[in-house]
Design a protein around this motif. Structure first.
Motif, PDB file in Angstrom:
ATOM      1  N   LEU A 223     -23.957  88.324 135.076  1.00 36.91           N
ATOM      2  CA  LEU A 223     -25.043  88.582 136.034  1.00 36.91           C
ATOM      3  C   LEU A 223     -26.371  88.626 135.303  1.00 36.91           C
ATOM      4  O   LEU A 223     -26.479  89.259 134.247  1.00 36.91           O
ATOM      5  CB  LEU A 223     -24.832  89.944 136.708  1.00 36.91           C
ATOM      6  CG  LEU A 223     -26.074  90.526 137.426  1.00 36.91           C
ATOM      7  CD1 LEU A 223     -26.338  89.820 138.761  1.00 36.91           C
ATOM      8  CD2 LEU A 223     -25.927  92.026 137.670  1.00 36.91           C
ATOM      9  N   THR A 224     -27.387  87.984 135.859  1.00 36.43           N
ATOM     10  CA  THR A 224     -28.759  88.297 135.487  1.00 36.43           C
ATOM     11  C   THR A 224     -29.411  88.807 136.758  1.00 36.43           C
ATOM     12  O   THR A 224     -29.444  88.094 137.773  1.00 36.43           O
ATOM     13  CB  THR A 224     -29.492  87.065 134.927  1.00 36.43           C
ATOM     14  OG1 THR A 224     -28.769  86.605 133.785  1.00 36.43           O
ATOM     15  CG2 THR A 224     -30.907  87.424 134.492  1.00 36.43           C
ATOM     16  N   GLY A 225     -29.883  90.035 136.708  1.00 32.06           N
ATOM     17  CA  GLY A 225     -30.453  90.637 137.908  1.00 32.06           C
ATOM     18  C   GLY A 225     -30.873  92.063 137.643  1.00 32.06           C
ATOM     19  O   GLY A 225     -31.062  92.473 136.492  1.00 32.06           O
ATOM     20  N   GLY A 226     -30.986  92.837 138.711  1.00 34.08           N
ATOM     21  CA  GLY A 226     -31.441  94.218 138.576  1.00 34.08           C
ATOM     22  C   GLY A 226     -30.288  95.178 138.289  1.00 34.08           C
ATOM     23  O   GLY A 226     -29.109  94.839 138.459  1.00 34.08           O
ATOM     24  N   LYS A 240     -12.371  92.983 134.030  1.00 32.63           N
ATOM     25  CA  LYS A 240     -12.855  91.616 133.752  1.00 32.63           C
ATOM     26  C   LYS A 240     -13.841  91.719 132.618  1.00 32.63           C
ATOM     27  O   LYS A 240     -14.443  92.776 132.407  1.00 32.63           O
ATOM     28  CB  LYS A 240     -13.619  91.049 134.946  1.00 32.63           C
ATOM     29  CG  LYS A 240     -12.843  90.863 136.209  1.00 32.63           C
ATOM     30  CD  LYS A 240     -13.757  90.266 137.277  1.00 32.63           C
ATOM     31  CE  LYS A 240     -12.984  89.814 138.491  1.00 32.63           C
ATOM     32  NZ  LYS A 240     -12.277  90.869 139.201  1.00 32.63           N
ATOM     33  N   LYS A 241     -14.068  90.607 131.963  1.00 34.40           N
ATOM     34  CA  LYS A 241     -15.146  90.602 130.975  1.00 34.40           C
ATOM     35  C   LYS A 241     -16.482  90.623 131.743  1.00 34.40           C
ATOM     36  O   LYS A 241     -16.614  89.932 132.755  1.00 34.40           O
ATOM     37  CB  LYS A 241     -15.041  89.347 130.123  1.00 34.40           C
ATOM     38  CG  LYS A 241     -15.629  89.524 128.762  1.00 34.40           C
ATOM     39  CD  LYS A 241     -15.153  88.441 127.816  1.00 34.40           C
ATOM     40  CE  LYS A 241     -15.791  88.632 126.470  1.00 34.40           C
ATOM     41  NZ  LYS A 241     -15.418  87.564 125.534  1.00 34.40           N
ATOM     42  N   ILE A 242     -17.415  91.416 131.250  1.00 33.81           N
ATOM     43  CA  ILE A 242     -18.691  91.577 131.968  1.00 33.81           C
ATOM     44  C   ILE A 242     -19.846  91.315 131.009  1.00 33.81           C
ATOM     45  O   ILE A 242     -19.863  91.828 129.893  1.00 33.81           O
ATOM     46  CB  ILE A 242     -18.845  93.030 132.490  1.00 33.81           C
ATOM     47  CG1 ILE A 242     -17.700  93.429 133.414  1.00 33.81           C
ATOM     48  CG2 ILE A 242     -20.219  93.227 133.139  1.00 33.81           C
ATOM     49  CD1 ILE A 242     -17.781  92.926 134.827  1.00 33.81           C
ATOM     50  N   SER A 243     -20.801  90.509 131.460  1.00 31.05           N
ATOM     51  CA  SER A 243     -22.022  90.321 130.686  1.00 31.05           C
ATOM     52  C   SER A 243     -23.181  90.533 131.652  1.00 31.05           C
ATOM     53  O   SER A 243     -23.188  89.968 132.751  1.00 31.05           O
ATOM     54  CB  SER A 243     -21.986  88.911 130.102  1.00 31.05           C
ATOM     55  OG  SER A 243     -23.269  88.459 129.857  1.00 31.05           O
ATOM     56  N   MET A 244     -24.135  91.379 131.268  1.00 28.28           N
ATOM     57  CA  MET A 244     -25.228  91.678 132.202  1.00 28.28           C
ATOM     58  C   MET A 244     -26.584  91.649 131.518  1.00 28.28           C
ATOM     59  O   MET A 244     -26.802  92.344 130.526  1.00 28.28           O
ATOM     60  CB  MET A 244     -25.005  93.051 132.839  1.00 28.28           C
ATOM     61  CG  MET A 244     -23.836  93.033 133.790  1.00 28.28           C
ATOM     62  SD  MET A 244     -23.830  94.417 134.915  1.00 28.28           S
ATOM     63  CE  MET A 244     -22.497  93.895 136.009  1.00 28.28           C
ATOM     64  N   GLU A 245     -27.468  90.820 132.067  1.00 28.01           N
ATOM     65  CA  GLU A 245     -28.865  90.776 131.620  1.00 28.01           C
ATOM     66  C   GLU A 245     -29.667  91.420 132.728  1.00 28.01           C
ATOM     67  O   GLU A 245     -29.861  90.816 133.793  1.00 28.01           O
ATOM     68  CB  GLU A 245     -29.309  89.315 131.431  1.00 28.01           C
ATOM     69  CG  GLU A 245     -28.530  88.536 130.400  1.00 28.01           C
ATOM     70  CD  GLU A 245     -28.817  89.009 128.991  1.00 28.01           C
ATOM     71  OE1 GLU A 245     -29.887  89.599 128.757  1.00 28.01           O
ATOM     72  OE2 GLU A 245     -27.952  88.807 128.128  1.00 28.01           O
ATOM     73  N   ASP A 436     -34.834  79.941 123.560  1.00 26.14           N
ATOM     74  CA  ASP A 436     -33.576  79.964 124.310  1.00 26.14           C
ATOM     75  C   ASP A 436     -32.317  80.009 123.439  1.00 26.14           C
ATOM     76  O   ASP A 436     -31.235  80.244 123.949  1.00 26.14           O
ATOM     77  CB  ASP A 436     -33.550  78.798 125.302  1.00 26.14           C
ATOM     78  CG  ASP A 436     -34.565  79.040 126.403  1.00 26.14           C
ATOM     79  OD1 ASP A 436     -34.298  79.885 127.269  1.00 26.14           O
ATOM     80  OD2 ASP A 436     -35.659  78.444 126.368  1.00 26.14           O
ATOM     81  N   GLN A 437     -32.461  79.782 122.136  1.00 26.46           N
ATOM     82  CA  GLN A 437     -31.256  79.869 121.298  1.00 26.46           C
ATOM     83  C   GLN A 437     -31.100  81.236 120.638  1.00 26.46           C
ATOM     84  O   GLN A 437     -30.096  81.501 120.001  1.00 26.46           O
ATOM     85  CB  GLN A 437     -31.271  78.789 120.224  1.00 26.46           C
ATOM     86  CG  GLN A 437     -32.231  79.017 119.074  1.00 26.46           C
ATOM     87  CD  GLN A 437     -32.347  77.786 118.205  1.00 26.46           C
ATOM     88  OE1 GLN A 437     -32.900  76.777 118.627  1.00 26.46           O
ATOM     89  NE2 GLN A 437     -31.804  77.841 117.016  1.00 26.46           N
ATOM     90  N   MET A 438     -32.096  82.103 120.759  1.00 28.22           N
ATOM     91  CA  MET A 438     -31.978  83.408 120.077  1.00 28.22           C
ATOM     92  C   MET A 438     -31.059  84.346 120.860  1.00 28.22           C
ATOM     93  O   MET A 438     -30.882  84.168 122.067  1.00 28.22           O
ATOM     94  CB  MET A 438     -33.366  84.033 119.890  1.00 28.22           C
ATOM     95  CG  MET A 438     -33.987  84.587 121.156  1.00 28.22           C
ATOM     96  SD  MET A 438     -35.705  85.080 120.872  1.00 28.22           S
ATOM     97  CE  MET A 438     -35.835  86.483 121.976  1.00 28.22           C
ATOM     98  N   PRO A 439     -30.437  85.318 120.186  1.00 31.75           N
ATOM     99  CA  PRO A 439     -29.633  86.284 120.942  1.00 31.75           C
ATOM    100  C   PRO A 439     -30.554  87.091 121.843  1.00 31.75           C
ATOM    101  O   PRO A 439     -31.517  87.689 121.372  1.00 31.75           O
ATOM    102  CB  PRO A 439     -28.999  87.172 119.859  1.00 31.75           C
ATOM    103  CG  PRO A 439     -29.816  86.969 118.643  1.00 31.75           C
ATOM    104  CD  PRO A 439     -30.462  85.623 118.750  1.00 31.75           C
ATOM    105  N   PHE A 440     -30.278  87.077 123.139  1.00 37.87           N
ATOM    106  CA  PHE A 440     -31.177  87.681 124.113  1.00 37.87           C
ATOM    107  C   PHE A 440     -30.424  88.708 124.938  1.00 37.87           C
ATOM    108  O   PHE A 440     -29.394  88.410 125.540  1.00 37.87           O
ATOM    109  CB  PHE A 440     -31.748  86.593 125.032  1.00 37.87           C
ATOM    110  CG  PHE A 440     -32.745  87.112 126.020  1.00 37.87           C
ATOM    111  CD1 PHE A 440     -34.032  87.411 125.622  1.00 37.87           C
ATOM    112  CD2 PHE A 440     -32.397  87.314 127.342  1.00 37.87           C
ATOM    113  CE1 PHE A 440     -34.963  87.904 126.529  1.00 37.87           C
ATOM    114  CE2 PHE A 440     -33.319  87.803 128.264  1.00 37.87           C
ATOM    115  CZ  PHE A 440     -34.608  88.100 127.843  1.00 37.87           C
ATOM    116  N   GLY A 441     -30.954  89.925 124.954  1.00 35.49           N
ATOM    117  CA  GLY A 441     -30.323  90.980 125.738  1.00 35.49           C
ATOM    118  C   GLY A 441     -30.864  92.305 125.279  1.00 35.49           C
ATOM    119  O   GLY A 441     -31.679  92.372 124.360  1.00 35.49           O
ATOM    120  N   GLY A 442     -30.400  93.374 125.920  1.00 37.71           N
ATOM    121  CA  GLY A 442     -31.013  94.652 125.601  1.00 37.71           C
ATOM    122  C   GLY A 442     -30.025  95.784 125.455  1.00 37.71           C
ATOM    123  O   GLY A 442     -28.809  95.594 125.532  1.00 37.71           O
ATOM    124  N   VAL A 443     -30.597  96.983 125.256  1.00 35.92           N
ATOM    125  CA  VAL A 443     -29.808  98.207 125.160  1.00 35.92           C
ATOM    126  C   VAL A 443     -30.112  99.057 126.397  1.00 35.92           C
ATOM    127  O   VAL A 443     -30.933  98.690 127.233  1.00 35.92           O
ATOM    128  CB  VAL A 443     -30.140  98.975 123.852  1.00 35.92           C
ATOM    129  CG1 VAL A 443     -29.802  98.114 122.641  1.00 35.92           C
ATOM    130  CG2 VAL A 443     -31.615  99.386 123.801  1.00 35.92           C
TER     131      VAL A 443
END
Ligand code: NAP
Length: 470
Positions: A223-226, A240-245, A436-443
């Motif tokens: 998911l990319t969202g709020g 399930k595996k979860i990835s969230m931006e 766009d190739q850098m690791p992107f995400g947060g804490v």
């Protein structure tokens, strides 16, 4: 436009309108996908996975390069679609289209680098007669859910790695901006992606989200969202595996030794790009007290020059909010901050879907405007005395995507790098920088996992160990 399920472009009697945010004009409509459609899309992706997992890597690369070619040929159409259905000006939309080309090109390149390793089984007694390795295999059906603010490139960040890895996909784009995603789907079809590997369902997250997210055949949700959508999905997803931006509230620190022109120009751009509807947009700026007055004056002057209006006009610098509801939300938060002592130096007015570029000072750091994600064209300027204090205040929110510092002093830069609790620390540019190739995400509440093709590929594959006993 229609949605893509089971290898067919399908329509439904009930439609969802797509409006141009800056003048409210109806530009298209898409089918209102139902729960039955959601189930069909997943069933199709289950069949699609039996095809995608067997696609040799060179074939996946050929398809991705085909999509890149298609995008190059239709570059202007994609940019126009982003600027029409979304919140970006035509110049901002061209940049997103160029970045999408980069995202998909990197996906094609990285497909050949999904590597494994040999394993030294003889490093422990009993392993003398064993040899083996691990390789990475595709995870299966991926549910990709995307937001309105980058309607093309954030879709590419899901589809590029998914196809490179050999997965199948059910994509649910934002209801406000489904057209860019459907056009990208058409590009994959034209590039020879086998039917059923990619399914795109249009429909409201509040209606079909649970059916999609809870389905056991879905092996991963990205998911990319709020934050709210993220928490809703987690409630029903099961194992399930979860990835969230998710969202953020990005701080910039300006030291007394900073290059003032850059610190002002880059931060104004970072605050008002896409009318502030940007997860790495500049929200809070902490300015050393010796340069505070000068910085504020220059910042306000620069902000007043921003030309707001028709997003398709080449001269326009900033467009509208995605809808009037969002513009009213920003208005409400600003009014609340003013009632608590905040001062508006420029802006602070709503005109229908538009909200003026707004600069504020003295907003209490407990106000909603300072604590939550604004996601609108409002920036808060604060004075600080000592760098330790600025870092502490920058870290005080429950988000952690990007932070930035402007300084000529390497020691201050490294102090910030080590002590700011964010996924990226940008030196001498605003938080609004991403390759766009850098690791992107947060804490914290900014998410789980990382995107950026190589890193998405790790999330979207699993290692399988192979051990021969001789
Ligand atoms: P949103 O309201 O959270 O929606 C995002 C997507 O989730 C949409 O497709 C939405 O569908 C869907 N959705 C909502 N509730 C759902 C549910 N219960 N189950 C399944 N799907 C659901 O966010 P937005 O307003 O489009 O975008 C703004 C947010 O995205 C901001 O917080 C921003 O910071 C964040 N964002 C983060 C990044 C990043 O990379 N970290 C990048 C861009 C944006 P509908 O459209 O049908 O409601």
């Amino acid at each position: 436009m229609r949605m893509l399920i089971g290898g067919e472009w399908v329509d439904r009697a009930e439609k969802l309108p797509v409006y141009r945010p800056f003048d409210g004009q109806l530009i298209d409509q898409v089918p209102a996908g139902t729960k039955e459609d959601a189930l069909k899309a997943i069933e199709s992706a289950v069949e699609g996975f039996q095809i995608s997992r067997r696609l040799p890597v060179y074939k996946r690369m050929e398809i991705l390069w085909g999509v890149v070619d298609y995008l190059k040929k239709n570059f202007n159409d994609f940019a126009m679609t982003i600027a029409s259905e979304g919140v970006k000006t035509i110049r901002e939309a061209r940049k997103e289209t160029a970045r999408c080309l980069n995202t998909l090109s990197i996906s094609a390149e990285e497909a050949r680098r999904i590597l494994g390793e040999t394993i030294p089984f003889d490093s422990f007694p009993g392993g003398e007669n064993r040899v083996g390795y691990y390789y990475r295999f595709p995870i299966g059906v991926i549910l990709a859910i995307t937001p309105f603010n980058d309607p093309l490139n954030l879709v590419a960040h899901k589809l590029g790695p998914a196809i490179a890895a050999g997965n199948s996909v059910v994509l649910k784009p934002a209801t406000d901006t489904p057209l860019s995603a459907l056009k990208l789907g058409e590009a994959f079809v034209q590039a020879g992606l086998p039917p059923k590997v990619l399914n795109i369902i249009t429909g409201r997250g509040s209606e079909i989200g649970d059916t999609l997210a809870s389905h056991p055949a879905v092996r991963m949700i990205t998911l990319t969202g709020g934050v709210e959508a993220g928490l809703d999905i987690l409630k029903v997803s099961g194992l399930k595996k979860i990835s969230m931006e998710l969202g953020s509230n990005c701080p910039v620190i300006v030291c007394e030794d900073a290059d003032m022109t850059k610190a002002v120009d880059y931060s104004v751009s970072g605050a008002f790009w896409a009318a502030g509807q940007n997860c790495i947009g500049v929200q809070r700026i902490f300015i050393q007290e010796k340069i505070f007055d000068d910085y504020v004056q220059r910042f306000v002057e620069k902000t007043k020059k921003i030309k707001v209006g028709n997003q398709l006009d080449e001269e326009t610098d900033m467009g509208a909010m995605i809808n009037e509801r969002e513009a009213k939300r920003v208005e409400e938060w600003v009014n609340e901050a003013v009632s608590q002592g905040g001062k508006v130096l420029t802006g602070g007015q709503r005109h229908g879907n538009f909200y003026d570029p707004t600069v504020m000072v003295e907003v209490p750091e407990t106000a909603k405007l300072a604590v939550e994600e604004i996601f609108g064209p409002v920036v808060l300027l604060y004075k600080y005395h000592h760098l330790d204090e600025a870092i502490k205040r920058a870290n005080s929110v429950n988000y952690g995507l990007h932070a930035a510092i402007f300084t000529q002093d390497i020691n201050k830069a490294f102090k910030a790098i080590h002590e700011l609790d964010f996924g990226s620390v940008i030196i001498n540019d605003s938080t609004d920088y991403r390759l766009d190739q850098m690791p992107f995400g947060g804490v914290k509440n900014s998410g789980l996992g990382r995107e950026g093709i190589k890193f998405s590929l790790l999330e979207q594959t699993e290692p399988k160990v192979v051990c021969f006993t001789l």
